[in-house]
Design an enzyme around this catalytic site. Structure first.
Site, mmCIF file in Angstrom:
data_model
loop_
_atom_site.group_PDB
_atom_site.id
_atom_site.type_symbol
_atom_site.label_atom_id
_atom_site.label_comp_id
_atom_site.label_asym_id
_atom_site.label_seq_id
_atom_site.Cartn_x
_atom_site.Cartn_y
_atom_site.Cartn_z
ATOM 1 N N PRO A 135 0.803 -1.206 0.000
ATOM 2 C CA PRO A 135 0.000 0.000 0.000
ATOM 3 C C PRO A 135 0.841 1.263 0.000
ATOM 4 O O PRO A 135 1.877 1.341 0.645
ATOM 5 C CB PRO A 135 -0.750 -0.104 1.311
ATOM 6 C CG PRO A 135 0.103 -0.972 2.168
ATOM 7 C CD PRO A 135 1.167 -1.575 1.351
ATOM 8 N N GLU A 136 0.352 2.251 -0.715
ATOM 9 C CA GLU A 136 0.950 3.580 -0.699
ATOM 10 C C GLU A 136 -0.046 4.526 -0.016
ATOM 11 O O GLU A 136 -1.058 4.083 0.510
ATOM 12 C CB GLU A 136 1.263 4.032 -2.123
ATOM 13 C CG GLU A 136 2.113 3.030 -2.877
ATOM 14 C CD GLU A 136 2.434 3.471 -4.292
ATOM 15 O OE1 GLU A 136 2.548 4.689 -4.511
ATOM 16 O OE2 GLU A 136 2.571 2.612 -5.165
#
Length: 278
Positions: free
Chosen positions: A2-3
Site C-alpha cells: 500500500p501507498e
DNA sequence: AATGAAACCTGACAGC
DNA sequence: TGCTGTCAGGTTTCAT
C-alpha cells in the site's frame, strides 16, 4: 502493497469502525522480525486500553491509545503494511486468514487482524510523555498532500539522483510509492530518469500538482488494487482502472497511443511514455 | 552525504 | 502436473 491512498483508505475505514472501542485481549504471532518493539511492551500498550483514534501518517497507520475514560493518548501503536500487509476488522466467527500475525479482540467481540504473507510489514509502539512531552509519531518526511510549492522545490534542490528515486525516498516525502511515482511523473510529462537538479522550476511545480491530484483522486477511488490490496472490510479499490503507465508495459499510451516503456530504476519496475514524458 | 544494488519473504502467473 | 523464471504496492543495509 500500500501507498498513501491505500493506507489512507484503510486508516479511515478502521477508524470509523473501531474508534472508542476498548481492547480486551491481544494475540501476537511468533515471527520476531515483524515486531520493532519488545513484545511485552506492545502487549502492555494495547491491552485494556481504548482506541482514541486511527489515522494515517505517511505510509504508517497510527492507533492513538488511551486509558479507559480518558481522552489523551498514552501510547501509539504503529502499523506499517510493507508490500502485502492487510489490516482487517472482522467478526470473530470469520476464519483467520493464513499469515495472521496479530489480533486485537475488542469489547464488542470484533477483531482487528494484521495479516501479511510476505512479512515486510512492521509493528511498533511509541510511548507518549506525561505532559504532552512527546508529540508522538510525526512521520519520516514531508506530507505530499499539504507541502507548499516552495518547500517542495527546496526538497529536490541540488539532488543528482533520478527524480523517481527521490519521489520514493521516504525521508523527503512520505507516502509516495512505485505506482504514484510513475503516475505523477506521467501526468507532469517528466521522464523518471531525469536528474532532479536539472528539472526546471516549472516542471517541479507541475510535478507537485500532478502528485497531489493523482493522490486525491486515488483516495476518492478507495486506492489501487493491483494484486491483493483490500480495505478494512476486505473490499478492493478501483483506481487501478485509471492508471496511465503503471503495469501497462507495451500497451498504448492513453494520450498518444505510443507503447508504454518499462525500465528498472532504483530496483523497481518503472513505466513511462517515451513521447509524452521528456 | 548521496547514490545504487542486494537482501529480506511469499505468492501468482507465464512458459515449457 | 510440475518445474523454472519473473514479477509484485517497501525498506534496510552494505558497498561505492
Amino acid at each position: 502493497m500500500p501507498e498513501l491512498p491505500e493506507v489512507e483508505t484503510i486508516a479511515q475505514g478502521v477508524n470509523t469502525r473501531v474508534r472508542g472501542r476498548r481492547i480486551v485481549s491481544v494475540f501476537l504471532g511468533s515471527k520476531p522480525e515483524l515486531l520493532k518493539s519488545p513484545r511485552n511492551e506492545m502487549l502492555r500498550a494495547l491491552k485494556h486500553h481504548s482506541i482514541a483514534q486511527v489515522r494515517r501518517v505517511g505510509k504508517h497507520i497510527v492507533f492513538d491509545l488511551a486509558r479507559e475514560a480518558e481522552t489523551s493518548p498514552i501510547a501509539q501503536w504503529l502499523v506499517h503494511l510493507g508490500m502485502t500487509g492487510r489490516l482487517l476488522v472482522a467478526q470473530p466467527e470469520v476464519p483467520l486468514p493464513a499469515h495472521t500475525h496479530a489480533v486485537l479482540r475488542l469489547d464488542d467481540q470484533r477483531e482487528i487482524r494484521f495479516v501479511d504473507a510476505r512479512r515486510f510489514g512492521r509493528l511498533s509502539v511509541l510511548w507518549l510523555g506525561e505532559d504532552g512531552m512527546s508529540k508522538g509519531f510525526v512521520g519520516t518526511g514531508r506530507e505530499p498532500l499539504t507541502i507548499s510549492a516552495e518547500e517542495f522545490i527546496a526538497l529536490f534542490h541540488r539532488r543528482k539522483a533520478p527524480m523517481k528515486s527521490l519521489l520514493l525516498n521516504q525521508s523527503l516525502l512520505h507516502g509516495v510509492g512505485n505506482i504514484y511515482a510513475d503516475e505523477s511523473l506521467f501526468h507532469a510529462g517528466i521522464r523518471p530518469k531525469r536528474q532532479a537538479s536539472r528539472l526546471t522550476r516549472a516542471e517541479l511545480l507541475r510535478l507537485r500538482k500532478a502528485l497531489q491530484t493523482v493522490l486525491r483522486k486515488a483516495i476518492a477511488s478507495g486506492g489501487s488494487s493491483v494484486s491483493d490490496y483490500v480495505d478494512a472490510d476486505g473490499v478492493q479499490g478501483f483506481f487501478q482502472l485509471e492508471h496511465c503507465v503503471y503495469l501497462r508495459t507495451g500497451e498504448p499510451c492513453r494520450a498518444c497511443q505510443t507503447p508504454i516503456q518499462r525500465i528498472v530504476l532504483a530496483g523497481r519496475g518503472t513505466h513511462y511514455c517515451s513521447r509524452c514524458q521528456s
